[in-house]
Design an enzyme around this catalytic site. Structure first.
Site, PDB file in Angstrom:
ATOM      1  N   ASP A 140     -22.400  -0.624  89.874  1.00 61.43           N
ATOM      2  CA  ASP A 140     -22.363   0.773  89.474  1.00 61.43           C
ATOM      3  C   ASP A 140     -21.238   0.897  88.446  1.00 61.43           C
ATOM      4  O   ASP A 140     -20.434  -0.027  88.288  1.00 61.43           O
ATOM      5  CB  ASP A 140     -22.092   1.634  90.715  1.00 61.43           C
ATOM      6  CG  ASP A 140     -21.992   3.103  90.382  1.00 61.43           C
ATOM      7  OD1 ASP A 140     -22.743   3.566  89.511  1.00 61.43           O
ATOM      8  OD2 ASP A 140     -21.140   3.784  90.984  1.00 61.43           O
ATOM      9  N   ASP A 142     -19.279   4.383  87.455  1.00 54.96           N
ATOM     10  CA  ASP A 142     -18.248   5.359  87.799  1.00 54.96           C
ATOM     11  C   ASP A 142     -17.604   5.036  89.141  1.00 54.96           C
ATOM     12  O   ASP A 142     -18.289   4.876  90.152  1.00 54.96           O
ATOM     13  CB  ASP A 142     -18.855   6.768  87.842  1.00 54.96           C
ATOM     14  CG  ASP A 142     -19.338   7.214  86.476  1.00 54.96           C
ATOM     15  OD1 ASP A 142     -18.564   7.104  85.519  1.00 54.96           O
ATOM     16  OD2 ASP A 142     -20.501   7.651  86.376  1.00 54.96           O
ATOM     17  N   ASP A 422     -19.619   2.390  94.764  1.00 53.26           N
ATOM     18  CA  ASP A 422     -18.606   3.166  95.484  1.00 53.26           C
ATOM     19  C   ASP A 422     -19.209   4.196  96.423  1.00 53.26           C
ATOM     20  O   ASP A 422     -18.485   4.826  97.195  1.00 53.26           O
ATOM     21  CB  ASP A 422     -17.703   3.898  94.482  1.00 53.26           C
ATOM     22  CG  ASP A 422     -18.439   5.046  93.804  1.00 53.26           C
ATOM     23  OD1 ASP A 422     -18.069   6.214  94.029  1.00 53.26           O
ATOM     24  OD2 ASP A 422     -19.380   4.774  93.048  1.00 53.26           O
TER      25      ASP A 422
END
Length: 542
Positions: A140, A142, A422
């Site tokens: 991922d 961000d 995250d």
């Protein structure tokens, strides 16, 4: 697994674990580059790799494909005998060779792998993961490859929320963003205006009403045996998304204002649940995210915290033969701007961030990306112009698509792919449930807790020793108490000697042990309180 900067990726080769105790290092297909040789083979003539045609299954049931092996002819050329060189009991040989290798690392100024165990920048495994079996690693972006300054990112979102609340008529004067008030992983109780921390079984262990911590007794009286059930969305809100911190801080502060009776009556009769809806409306995530990302793109240095080691860690992975994927919900323009800012200046030889990845997918629409197929487009210009696409190629940049498309394109499936993200649900849960991908969770919030654990090792050892002493004394006390109880009821104690023991002697022994336990409690209590403050400085109210 929890880490903030993926330092574990700097070592792309599998580390020994309890499930892979190999005397020969096991590694994926790779090319060693060394100043003493221009050979492109693995380690020159020193090593060889087990090919797919010659692989077998080891004693753990895993394929030996890609194993790194010693080239015996290379040893013979130097007059060495592989077996004779390391003669003796293997336990002793292993210890001596480890000490020698550790000394070599120190001479070279390379940190020992064991140092990672005392670093919050390490990797923490809940299950054994043999990186040799991983063919591709997806990321991922961000809060995974790009980390934001929480005070800047969430603080700006909070400002937007407060501005909108003020325009709606809510009293927001004197309020400021407090990033230490809330952390991801907590749960909002929208019915009671509380922020709660639940244990693994769902029981509430600590709680805060508004911005005030509740006492242990108040928590027990309020929740008792009630479980936090995240499926009951009308009551519980799990904090695990973008803007969750800013939204929760604003909500808890407004709960205080509601309790104080300062919210204007013309806003209507508001309960805690209605107040949460008002705060959510004020934040209006889609709009705020668009505004905030525009600000970040114009001045990324104010919001982004680059890690110089991270791009090189991914380069190590790529050079070790791993296929690297970037799968993000962010659009192309934002992704390109953030990756250029955070990666390009740290890469060697004029490399760009795109050179690291075998495939880049923007606007992925996770978690649907892992569950269903969306139209696939190829981004064909630097301005983001796209065209419909039905076939992917290495190095391509795409928008949309699906995880199934990724697997088919790379001809790898399931547990051959490790996905790092995250978000527990969007990144980790769905990729594992639907595709059996291996997963790694980035959780920077745990860094401070791990630092606290390291800092408190000495005091914690003292507490453990005191608790152990109390346990020993307590066990002795309980046996004497049982003897007294049986004698009081006119029954024989555990033994004849205990039955005939003088009452005064038995009572005095119990009194001494009870005093010892009370004194131990007096010493343990402040130590535990000090230890708790290392993790959360907010104390319960009386």
């Amino acid at each position: 697994m929890a880490t903030a900067n993926l330092q574990f990726l700097q070592n792309p080769f599998p580390r020994p674990t309890f499930s892979s105790k190999y005397l020969v290092m096991r590694a994926p297909k790779m090319v060693f580059k060394c100043g003493c040789s221009s050979s492109s083979s693995v380690g020159g003539d020193a090593f060889s790799l087990t090919s797919s045609s010659k692989c077998d299954v080891d004693y753990l049931g895993e394929s030996t494909k890609g194993d790194l092996n010693i080239n015996l002819k290379h040893l013979e050329n130097f007059g060495l005998d592989g077996q004779a060189t390391l003669e003796g009991p293997i336990e002793q040989v292993a210890r001596l060779e480890a000490e020698e290798a550790g000394s070599l690392l120190r001479d070279l100024g390379i940190p020992s792998p064991s140092a990672a165990r005392l670093s919050p920048r390490g990797m923490f495994c809940t299950r054994t993961l043999n990186l040799r079996s991983i063919s591709a690693i997806g990321y991922d972006m961000d809060y995974t490859l790009i980390h934001y300054n929480v005070m800047a990112w969430e603080g700006r979102a909070y400002d937007y929320c407060m501005e909108n609340l003020k325009s709606m008529g809510f009293p927001v004067e004197g309020l400021a963003f407090d990033p230490d008030l809330v952390i991801r992983g907590l749960v909002i109780d929208k019915e009671k205006g509380n922020l709660v921390k639940a244990d693994r079984f769902g029981y509430v262990k600590r709680a805060m009403h508004g911005t005030k911590m509740l006492s242990t007794r108040a928590v027990s009286e309020m929740y008792g045996r009630e479980l936090v059930d995240l499926r009951k969305e009308s009551q519980w809100e799990f904090l695990n998304t973008l803007f969750s911190v800013s939204e929760a801080v604003a909500y808890m502060q407004m709960v205080d204002r509601l309790d104080d009776g300062v919210i204007p009556a013309d806003l209507g009769p508001l309960d805690y649940k209605g107040l949460y809806k008002a705060v959510g409306k004020a934040l209006f995530r889609a709009h705020v995210e668009g505004q905030l990302k525009s600000e970040i793109m114009s001045k990324p240095e104010l919001f982004v915290e680059p890690d110089p080691e991270l791009p090189l860690a991914l380069l190590d992975q790529k050079e070790a033969g791993k296929k690297l994927l970037l799968i993000t919900n962010s659009d192309y323009h934002y992704t390109d701007k953030m990756m250029q800012h955070s990666f390009n200046r740290f890469l060697p030889n004029d490399m760009g961030w795109r050179d690291l990845f075998d495939m880049v997918i923007v606007s992925a629409r996770k978690p649907e990306f892992f569950q269903m197929s969306h139209p696939l487009y190829e981004v064909v210009t630097g301005e983001g112009l796209m065209r419909p696409c039905f076939k992917t190629h290495t190095g391509g940049l795409y928008s949309g698509g699906s995880a199934q498309m990724v697997e088919n394109s790379l001809n790898i499936h399931g547990d051959e792919i490790l996905y790092v993200g995250d978000h527990i649900y969007t990144d980790v849960s769905q990729s594992k449930v639907h595709l059996r991908w291996r997963t790694a969770l980035i959780c920077r919030e745990l860094e401070e807790e791990y630092k606290a654990l390291i800092h408190s090792r000495g005091p914690r050892a003292t507490v453990v020793e005191l608790i152990n002493q109390k346990e020993v004394v307590g066990d002795l006390f309980n046996q004497l108490r049982l003897a007294l109880q049986r004698r009081t009821k006119g029954r024989p104690a555990q033994t004849l000697a205990a039955t005939n023991m003088d009452d005064r002697e038995l009572t005095e022994s119990m009194q001494k042990l009870l005093i010892v336990m009370q004194r131990l409690d007096e010493k343990i209590a402040p130590l535990l309180e000090a230890d708790g403050e290392l993790f959360n400085k907010r104390e319960p109210t009386g």
